[in-house]
Design an enzyme around this catalytic site. Structure first.
Site, short mmCIF file in Angstrom:
data_model
loop_
_atom_site.label_atom_id
_atom_site.label_comp_id
_atom_site.label_asym_id
_atom_site.label_seq_id
_atom_site.Cartn_x
_atom_site.Cartn_y
_atom_site.Cartn_z
N ARG A 167 22.31 63.89 49.93
CA ARG A 167 23.69 62.90 49.10
C ARG A 167 23.82 63.07 48.32
NH1 ARG A 167 23.91 57.02 51.63
NH2 ARG A 167 22.10 56.57 49.63
N LYS B 63 23.45 53.28 57.77
CA LYS B 63 24.67 52.27 57.27
C LYS B 63 25.62 52.52 56.98
CE LYS B 63 21.43 49.78 55.14
NZ LYS B 63 20.77 50.73 54.35
N ARG C 242 12.25 52.86 46.78
CA ARG C 242 13.30 52.68 47.62
C ARG C 242 12.73 52.19 49.24
NH1 ARG C 242 18.43 56.30 46.66
NH2 ARG C 242 18.61 54.81 48.15
N ARG D 2 18.44 41.54 52.29
CA ARG D 2 17.73 41.89 52.15
C ARG D 2 16.14 41.92 52.21
NH1 ARG D 2 21.10 47.35 50.65
NH2 ARG D 2 19.49 48.82 50.40
N ARG E 242 25.06 59.72 42.34
CA ARG E 242 24.11 58.44 43.03
C ARG E 242 23.13 59.17 41.80
NH1 ARG E 242 24.42 54.84 47.95
NH2 ARG E 242 22.44 54.30 47.19
P1 ADP Z 1 20.65 52.11 49.92
O1 ADP Z 1 20.95 51.91 51.12
O2 ADP Z 1 21.40 53.69 50.53
O3 ADP Z 1 19.39 52.50 49.38
P2 ADP Z 1 23.02 50.73 49.53
O4 ADP Z 1 24.41 51.31 49.04
O5 ADP Z 1 22.84 49.77 50.16
O6 ADP Z 1 21.95 52.00 48.98
O7 ADP Z 1 21.98 49.97 47.74
C1 ADP Z 1 21.54 50.50 46.79
C2 ADP Z 1 20.52 49.84 45.59
O8 ADP Z 1 21.90 48.26 45.16
C3 ADP Z 1 20.00 49.08 46.49
O9 ADP Z 1 18.20 50.25 45.75
C4 ADP Z 1 19.46 47.97 45.91
O10 ADP Z 1 19.01 48.04 44.05
C5 ADP Z 1 20.53 47.40 45.30
N1 ADP Z 1 21.60 46.50 46.34
C6 ADP Z 1 22.14 46.50 47.34
N2 ADP Z 1 22.15 45.28 48.33
C7 ADP Z 1 21.35 44.37 47.84
C8 ADP Z 1 20.57 43.35 48.39
N3 ADP Z 1 20.90 42.75 49.48
N4 ADP Z 1 19.44 42.53 47.75
C9 ADP Z 1 19.88 43.42 46.45
N5 ADP Z 1 19.91 44.68 45.74
C10 ADP Z 1 20.68 45.18 46.96
#
Ligand code: ADP
Length: 190
Positions: free
Chosen positions: A128, A14, A146, A89, A134
């Site tokens: 990554r 994404k 996740r 999400r 991370r």
């Molecule tokens: P990825 O999609 O690769 O897991 P992100 O950077 O989008 O990475 O998200 C990392 C973490 O941030 C998620 O595992 C979650 O804990 C938190 N997070 C991100 N966006 C949201 C959201 N919209 N609602 C709840 N938690 C979120």
């Protein structure tokens, strides 16, 4: 306004694809993951709370991320459109987004859902993790969690957008350029 939701499991690409789209269509990128990580780096109270969830691969509570998106949307004027990346999400987040955008009469036009096989996701996240540092990309248990959280809480969102005719599945396997082309084809028809 060209408001797009870029959707898909962790590791679907994404962020990478959002990078292309913001340039091509002159959009504003709103990634809740990036916003949360900058709160963590700035050592804010919100960041501290979010970190405890992120480190385990759990979702940060809805009210926290919705509040963050709301304040970002309020600061932006004259945008051509937004790319929401990693948000919504949950179904409650999607409803909240509709309410926020409704106020501006600029709905989400499409939910572009990147589809990638599970083993490929794991491989991408592990690679990554080696460069990004991370923490949530380095622990196999967290990566697995996740993906499970995505399947349980986030995937049902497809059924929120599908009846509205806004869900577009896109093959997220292959080269970055090929995937960008597939996205472009869908966007030009919106
Ligand atoms: P990825 O999609 O690769 O897991 P992100 O950077 O989008 O990475 O998200 C990392 C973490 O941030 C998620 O595992 C979650 O804990 C938190 N997070 C991100 N966006 C949201 C959201 N919209 N609602 C709840 N938690 C979120």
């Amino acid at each position: 306004m060209l408001n797009l939701v870029l959707f898909g499991p962790p590791g679907a690409g994404k962020g990478t694809q959002a990078g292309f789209l913001i340039e091509k269509y002159n959009l504003i990128h709103l990634s809740t993951g990036d916003l949360l990580r900058s709160e963590i780096n700035a050592g804010t109270k919100l960041g501290l709370e979010a970190k405890s969830y992120m480190d385990k691969g759990e979702l940060v509570p809805d009210e926290v991320v919705i509040g963050m998106i709301k304040s970002k949307l309020e600061t932006v004027k004259d945008a051509k459109g937004f790319i929401f990346d990693g948000f919504p999400r949950t179904v409650d987040q999607a409803k909240a987004l509709d309410n926020l955008l409704d106020g501006n009469k600029t709905p989400v036009l499409g939910m572009l859902s990147l589809e990638v096989e599970k083993q490929e996701l794991i491989d991408r996240l592990v690679s990554r993790g080696k460069v990004s540092g991370r923490a949530d990309d380095q622990d196999p248990t967290v990566i697995e969690n996740r993906i499970n959280v995505y399947n349980q809480k986030t995937l049902p969102l497809i059924e929120y957008y599908r009846p509205l005719g806004k869900h577009f599945g896109i093959n997220g396997m292959g080269s970055i350029e090929d995937i960008a082309l597939r996205l472009k084809e869908v966007i030009e028809k919106l």
